[in-house]
Design a protein around this motif. Structure first.
Motif, short mmCIF file in Angstrom:
data_model
loop_
_atom_site.label_atom_id
_atom_site.label_comp_id
_atom_site.label_asym_id
_atom_site.label_seq_id
_atom_site.Cartn_x
_atom_site.Cartn_y
_atom_site.Cartn_z
N TYR A 43 -4.22 3.62 0.05
CA TYR A 43 -4.72 3.64 -1.42
C TYR A 43 -3.44 2.29 -1.72
CZ TYR A 43 -8.78 6.38 -1.40
OH TYR A 43 -9.81 6.97 -1.24
N ASP A 92 -0.71 7.30 1.52
CA ASP A 92 -2.40 7.21 1.74
C ASP A 92 -3.41 6.32 1.83
OD1 ASP A 92 -2.23 6.31 -0.83
OD2 ASP A 92 -2.86 8.29 -1.50
N ARG A 141 -2.17 1.17 -5.51
CA ARG A 141 -2.10 0.90 -6.57
C ARG A 141 -1.18 -0.17 -7.39
NH1 ARG A 141 -1.54 5.90 -3.79
NH2 ARG A 141 -2.75 7.65 -4.31
N TRP A 189 -8.54 -5.01 -2.57
CA TRP A 189 -6.94 -5.37 -3.06
C TRP A 189 -7.17 -6.79 -2.70
CZ3 TRP A 189 -3.90 -6.33 -6.34
CH2 TRP A 189 -2.74 -6.96 -5.88
N PRO A 242 0.84 -1.56 0.28
CA PRO A 242 -0.06 0.05 0.43
C PRO A 242 1.04 0.84 0.02
CG PRO A 242 -0.57 -1.97 1.84
CD PRO A 242 0.64 -1.67 1.52
N ARG A 297 -6.31 2.28 -8.60
CA ARG A 297 -5.58 2.95 -7.46
C ARG A 297 -7.04 2.69 -6.28
NH1 ARG A 297 -7.43 7.82 -8.03
NH2 ARG A 297 -5.05 9.08 -8.87
N LEU A 298 -6.86 1.27 -5.62
CA LEU A 298 -7.59 0.21 -4.67
C LEU A 298 -8.22 0.89 -3.01
CD1 LEU A 298 -7.26 -3.00 -6.12
CD2 LEU A 298 -8.81 -1.22 -7.23
N THR A 299 -8.95 0.16 -2.48
CA THR A 299 -8.90 0.27 -1.65
C THR A 299 -8.28 -0.86 -0.74
OG1 THR A 299 -11.09 -0.72 -1.31
CG2 THR A 299 -10.97 1.94 -0.68
#
Length: 366
Positions: free
Chosen positions: A265, A263, A267, A337, A260, A331-333
């Motif tokens: 997220y 921030d 990516r 993911w 991660p 761009r995932l939480t």
């Protein structure tokens, strides 16, 4: 995976594979009609036939065909992985399409480097509001950015790409170092007189692999004992023969290594290692192969591929494939993911058992 056998296939002379274009009397197979590496639709039939022959099957003896090898329309208990290439024992994979070459021009001196594309800011385009790919580097007005072209990347280079690091140029292998095309001219022989028919010449283009280059495929689900006696088998058009070396070593797909960002997220980009077959390829090209839409994509043009139906002695219908090397940015939480990462080194889309849609994940940073 149990019962995994990896085939390293090297032609004894040349190989003949063509696109899904007609090849009748009076027609030619030119360089633009050549297909290499061969599509899995072609290779699976040759491999299954070789295994069946090793078990005593002969054409016309359907009662001798092993059930675990399936039917003309399915693979039975078999599944396949590939098609990849090898050079001097080193595995080669399609170059990820976001890896570009940047040429710095200063007078008469040229120096080439590699650089990535990444999602840019949202802009209005003919696709709507989209994050179009931009160059992930500072470049001058004199610099030129272009795709790498027809080339492959080593296992080391691919692993660096998945970590977001720029690989050295030495990990890129142009196709000119792997194979060359040879134009052949032939003539038609009369069945009655066994002499040349006047004026009936034809022309075809063959592929000659460089020394040490092989086609690599893994066969899953079939016992080693069924395959260990296979040394050579006919492959491609004109029944050209290829020798095969067998191994119990799996294809070295780089492991998942995504972290991660600060921030929170994650990516990632989803990369196709083999061509993908999907119900709605146009939608997948634009929005990605997963339910959540992608930020941006770098893909190739859809290609139409078929194959040969050995049972019915006719070409298989052409179908649309998204080419290997295509990728989509996300761009995932962390929660999103956790679900998606389970697909790393698996197959998505249709007919994954044939090796289509082999997906892996890599990391990118904004």
């Amino acid at each position: 995976m149990p019962n995994t056998v990896t085939w390293s296939i090297e032609p004894i002379d040349t190989l003949f594979f063509r696109q899904g274009t007609p090849y009748d009397l009076g027609q030619q197979v030119l360089t633009g009609d050549v297909l290499f590496p061969p599509h899995m639709s072609t290779l699976q039939g040759a491999i299954r036939t070789a295994i069946a022959r090793a078990q005593g099957w002969q054409p016309g003896r359907d009662d001798k065909w092993p059930e675990i090898l399936g039917t003309p329309d399915n693979l039975g208990e078999m599944s396949l992985e590939g098609v990849f290439l090898q050079k001097d024992g080193q595995w080669l994979f399609p170059v990820p399409r976001h890896l570009m070459r940047i040429s710095h021009q200063k007078k008469t001196i040229y120096q080439n480097n590699l650089v990535y594309l990444k999602p840019g800011p949202l802009v209005e385009s003919d696709l709507g509001v989209s994050a179009l790919p931009i160059v992930d580097a500072r470049i001058s007005d004199e610099d030129k950015v272009s795709d790498i072209g027809d080339a492959y990347i080593s296992e080391e280079g691919l692993a660096l790409c998945l970590q977001g690091q720029v690989p050295p140029d030495t990990t890129i292998v142009p196709v000119e170092c792997l194979w060359k095309l040879e134009i052949r001219t032939g003539l038609t022989i009369s069945d009655q007189s066994q002499t040349a028919e006047p004026g009936l010449l034809y022309q075809s283009t063959h592929v000659r692999l460089e020394k040490g280059v092989a086609i690599g495929i893994s066969v899953h689900g079939i016992p080693w004992e069924w395959q260990e006696c296979i040394r050579a088998f006919p492959l491609g058009g004109e029944r050209r023969f290829a020798r095969v070396s067998l191994s119990k070593n799996a294809i070295p797909i780089p492991p998942l290594n995504v972290q991660p960002s600060r921030d929170g997220y994650v990516r990632v980009f989803a990369l196709l290692l083999t061509p993908g077959l999907f119900e709605n390829p146009g939608h997948v090209l634009r929005h990605g192969p997963f339910p959540d839409p992608c930020l941006s994509a770098v893909t190739g043009r859809i290609t139409m591929r078929g194959g040969w139906d050995l049972k019915r002695h006719m070409p298989r219908p052409l179908r649309p494939f998204i080419p290997a090397g295509s990728l989509w940015f996300y761009r995932l939480t962390p929660e999103m993911w956790d679900t998606l990462k389970l697909l790393h080194d698996h197959h998505i889309g249709l007919e994954g058992e044939y090796g289509f849609g082999h997906i892996i994940f890599g990391q990118w940073e904004e």
